[in-house]
Design a protein around this motif. Structure first.
Motif, PDB file in Angstrom:
ATOM      1  N   LEU A  15     -31.605 -45.700 -23.894  1.00  0.00           N
ATOM      2  CA  LEU A  15     -31.587 -46.948 -23.129  1.00  0.00           C
ATOM      3  C   LEU A  15     -32.988 -47.407 -22.743  1.00  0.00           C
ATOM      4  CD1 LEU A  15     -28.594 -46.207 -20.740  1.00  0.00           C
ATOM      5  CD2 LEU A  15     -28.583 -47.584 -22.824  1.00  0.00           C
ATOM      6  N   GLY A  16     -33.960 -46.509 -22.847  1.00  0.00           N
ATOM      7  CA  GLY A  16     -35.330 -46.859 -22.474  1.00  0.00           C
ATOM      8  C   GLY A  16     -35.414 -47.249 -21.014  1.00  0.00           C
ATOM      9  N   ASP A  17     -36.150 -48.304 -20.722  1.00  0.00           N
ATOM     10  CA  ASP A  17     -36.324 -48.783 -19.346  1.00  0.00           C
ATOM     11  C   ASP A  17     -35.367 -49.907 -18.997  1.00  0.00           C
ATOM     12  OD1 ASP A  17     -38.370 -47.004 -18.848  1.00  0.00           O
ATOM     13  OD2 ASP A  17     -39.925 -48.392 -19.518  1.00  0.00           O
ATOM     14  N   ARG A  18     -34.394 -50.169 -19.838  1.00  0.00           N
ATOM     15  CA  ARG A  18     -33.492 -51.305 -19.618  1.00  0.00           C
ATOM     16  C   ARG A  18     -32.521 -51.090 -18.460  1.00  0.00           C
ATOM     17  NH1 ARG A  18     -34.629 -50.980 -24.975  1.00  0.00           N
ATOM     18  NH2 ARG A  18     -35.212 -52.915 -26.001  1.00  0.00           N
ATOM     19  N   TYR A  19     -32.112 -49.851 -18.242  1.00  0.00           N
ATOM     20  CA  TYR A  19     -31.168 -49.534 -17.168  1.00  0.00           C
ATOM     21  C   TYR A  19     -31.722 -48.367 -16.372  1.00  0.00           C
ATOM     22  CZ  TYR A  19     -27.939 -52.474 -19.742  1.00  0.00           C
ATOM     23  OH  TYR A  19     -27.356 -53.529 -20.374  1.00  0.00           O
ATOM     24  N   LYS A  20     -31.738 -48.531 -15.073  1.00  0.00           N
ATOM     25  CA  LYS A  20     -32.207 -47.469 -14.181  1.00  0.00           C
ATOM     26  C   LYS A  20     -31.004 -46.851 -13.481  1.00  0.00           C
ATOM     27  CE  LYS A  20     -36.589 -48.170 -14.785  1.00  0.00           C
ATOM     28  NZ  LYS A  20     -37.404 -47.234 -15.459  1.00  0.00           N
ATOM     29  N   PRO A  21     -30.922 -45.530 -13.456  1.00  0.00           N
ATOM     30  CA  PRO A  21     -29.780 -44.884 -12.792  1.00  0.00           C
ATOM     31  C   PRO A  21     -29.877 -44.965 -11.284  1.00  0.00           C
ATOM     32  CG  PRO A  21     -31.349 -43.241 -13.523  1.00  0.00           C
ATOM     33  CD  PRO A  21     -31.847 -44.570 -14.032  1.00  0.00           C
ATOM     34  N   ASN A  22     -28.731 -44.999 -10.636  1.00  0.00           N
ATOM     35  CA  ASN A  22     -28.675 -44.901  -9.177  1.00  0.00           C
ATOM     36  C   ASN A  22     -28.759 -43.442  -8.752  1.00  0.00           C
ATOM     37  OD1 ASN A  22     -28.342 -47.683  -8.774  1.00  0.00           O
ATOM     38  ND2 ASN A  22     -26.165 -47.508  -9.202  1.00  0.00           N
ATOM     39  N   LEU A  60     -24.275 -41.025 -25.806  1.00  0.00           N
ATOM     40  CA  LEU A  60     -25.137 -41.802 -26.689  1.00  0.00           C
ATOM     41  C   LEU A  60     -25.910 -40.935 -27.680  1.00  0.00           C
ATOM     42  CD1 LEU A  60     -26.493 -44.373 -24.073  1.00  0.00           C
ATOM     43  CD2 LEU A  60     -24.481 -44.562 -25.563  1.00  0.00           C
ATOM     44  N   TYR A  61     -25.465 -39.713 -27.884  1.00  0.00           N
ATOM     45  CA  TYR A  61     -26.149 -38.767 -28.758  1.00  0.00           C
ATOM     46  C   TYR A  61     -26.394 -39.337 -30.155  1.00  0.00           C
ATOM     47  CZ  TYR A  61     -27.083 -34.567 -31.468  1.00  0.00           C
ATOM     48  OH  TYR A  61     -27.650 -33.640 -32.305  1.00  0.00           O
ATOM     49  N   ARG A  62     -25.441 -40.060 -30.680  1.00  0.00           N
ATOM     50  CA  ARG A  62     -25.559 -40.575 -32.042  1.00  0.00           C
ATOM     51  C   ARG A  62     -26.210 -41.955 -32.123  1.00  0.00           C
ATOM     52  NH1 ARG A  62     -20.963 -38.020 -35.726  1.00  0.00           N
ATOM     53  NH2 ARG A  62     -20.694 -36.133 -34.535  1.00  0.00           N
ATOM     54  N   CYS A  63     -26.598 -42.505 -30.992  1.00  0.00           N
ATOM     55  CA  CYS A  63     -27.317 -43.779 -30.997  1.00  0.00           C
ATOM     56  C   CYS A  63     -28.796 -43.479 -31.256  1.00  0.00           C
ATOM     57  CB  CYS A  63     -27.165 -44.503 -29.661  1.00  0.00           C
ATOM     58  SG  CYS A  63     -25.513 -45.136 -29.352  1.00  0.00           S
ATOM     59  N   GLU A  64     -29.317 -44.033 -32.305  1.00  0.00           N
ATOM     60  CA  GLU A  64     -30.713 -43.778 -32.672  1.00  0.00           C
ATOM     61  C   GLU A  64     -31.673 -44.778 -32.047  1.00  0.00           C
ATOM     62  OE1 GLU A  64     -31.129 -43.352 -36.869  1.00  0.00           O
ATOM     63  OE2 GLU A  64     -29.489 -41.913 -36.987  1.00  0.00           O
ATOM     64  N   SER A  65     -31.179 -45.924 -31.617  1.00  0.00           N
ATOM     65  CA  SER A  65     -32.036 -46.951 -31.036  1.00  0.00           C
ATOM     66  C   SER A  65     -31.208 -47.811 -30.087  1.00  0.00           C
ATOM     67  CB  SER A  65     -32.638 -47.835 -32.129  1.00  0.00           C
ATOM     68  OG  SER A  65     -31.613 -48.592 -32.753  1.00  0.00           O
ATOM     69  N   TYR A  66     -31.901 -48.687 -29.357  1.00  0.00           N
ATOM     70  CA  TYR A  66     -31.185 -49.573 -28.442  1.00  0.00           C
ATOM     71  C   TYR A  66     -30.289 -50.544 -29.209  1.00  0.00           C
ATOM     72  CZ  TYR A  66     -30.042 -52.376 -24.455  1.00  0.00           C
ATOM     73  OH  TYR A  66     -29.343 -53.024 -23.476  1.00  0.00           O
ATOM     74  N   GLU A  67     -30.644 -50.855 -30.429  1.00  0.00           N
ATOM     75  CA  GLU A  67     -29.801 -51.726 -31.258  1.00  0.00           C
ATOM     76  C   GLU A  67     -28.411 -51.109 -31.464  1.00  0.00           C
ATOM     77  OE1 GLU A  67     -33.101 -51.116 -32.005  1.00  0.00           O
ATOM     78  OE2 GLU A  67     -33.632 -53.088 -31.221  1.00  0.00           O
ATOM     79  N   ASP A  68     -28.340 -49.784 -31.543  1.00  0.00           N
ATOM     80  CA  ASP A  68     -27.038 -49.115 -31.631  1.00  0.00           C
ATOM     81  C   ASP A  68     -26.229 -49.316 -30.356  1.00  0.00           C
ATOM     82  OD1 ASP A  68     -27.528 -48.166 -34.193  1.00  0.00           O
ATOM     83  OD2 ASP A  68     -28.285 -46.232 -33.481  1.00  0.00           O
ATOM     84  N   VAL A  69     -26.901 -49.325 -29.212  1.00  0.00           N
ATOM     85  CA  VAL A  69     -26.231 -49.563 -27.932  1.00  0.00           C
ATOM     86  C   VAL A  69     -25.630 -50.965 -27.924  1.00  0.00           C
ATOM     87  CG1 VAL A  69     -26.575 -49.764 -25.433  1.00  0.00           C
ATOM     88  CG2 VAL A  69     -27.702 -47.921 -26.712  1.00  0.00           C
ATOM     89  N   ILE A  77     -22.423 -51.171 -30.165  1.00  0.00           N
ATOM     90  CA  ILE A  77     -21.167 -50.608 -29.638  1.00  0.00           C
ATOM     91  C   ILE A  77     -20.683 -51.343 -28.385  1.00  0.00           C
ATOM     92  CG2 ILE A  77     -21.636 -48.332 -30.623  1.00  0.00           C
ATOM     93  CD1 ILE A  77     -22.315 -47.391 -27.725  1.00  0.00           C
ATOM     94  N   TRP A  78     -21.301 -52.468 -28.074  1.00  0.00           N
ATOM     95  CA  TRP A  78     -20.905 -53.318 -26.941  1.00  0.00           C
ATOM     96  C   TRP A  78     -21.097 -52.638 -25.584  1.00  0.00           C
ATOM     97  CZ3 TRP A  78     -19.669 -58.357 -27.866  1.00  0.00           C
ATOM     98  CH2 TRP A  78     -19.404 -58.692 -29.202  1.00  0.00           C
ATOM     99  N   ALA A  79     -22.018 -51.699 -25.505  1.00  0.00           N
ATOM    100  CA  ALA A  79     -22.247 -50.995 -24.238  1.00  0.00           C
ATOM    101  C   ALA A  79     -22.885 -51.886 -23.185  1.00  0.00           C
ATOM    102  CB  ALA A  79     -23.114 -49.765 -24.468  1.00  0.00           C
TER     103      ALA A  79
END
Length: 79
Positions: free
Chosen positions: A49-56, A16-25, A28-30
């Motif tokens: 991704l901010g706080d939207r997804y938490k890693p396991n 996600l290096y080139r994603c500047e904001s969550y809108e970019d996510v 790209i249909w992520a």
């Protein structure tokens, strides 16, 4: 340049290096992939991704002494 690569049926590697904001996510249909319970996702640059997804789990790779050795740290994330 690709934002993600699929390996087999259930493993995805996101860069996600080139994603500047969550809108970019979203663009790209992520979200459709990240919301699935039947896949494993490896995510580089997860900050977007901010706080939207938490890693396991958290996986960190680092160099040791020279470029030929790596240290791998795997840590279970807090619930």
């Amino acid at each position: 340049y690709t934002y993600y690569q699929q390996y087999g049926e259930s493993i995805f590697h996101f860069d996600l290096y080139r994603c500047e904001s969550y809108e970019d996510v979203i663009r790209i249909w992520a979200e459709e992939i990240l919301d699935r319970d039947d896949v494993i996702c490896f995510i580089e640059w997860p900050e977007v991704l901010g706080d939207r997804y938490k890693p396991n789990y958290e996986l960190r790779l680092s160099h040791i002494d020279d470029d030929s050795l790596r240290r791998v740290m795997i840590k279970k994330s807090k619930d």
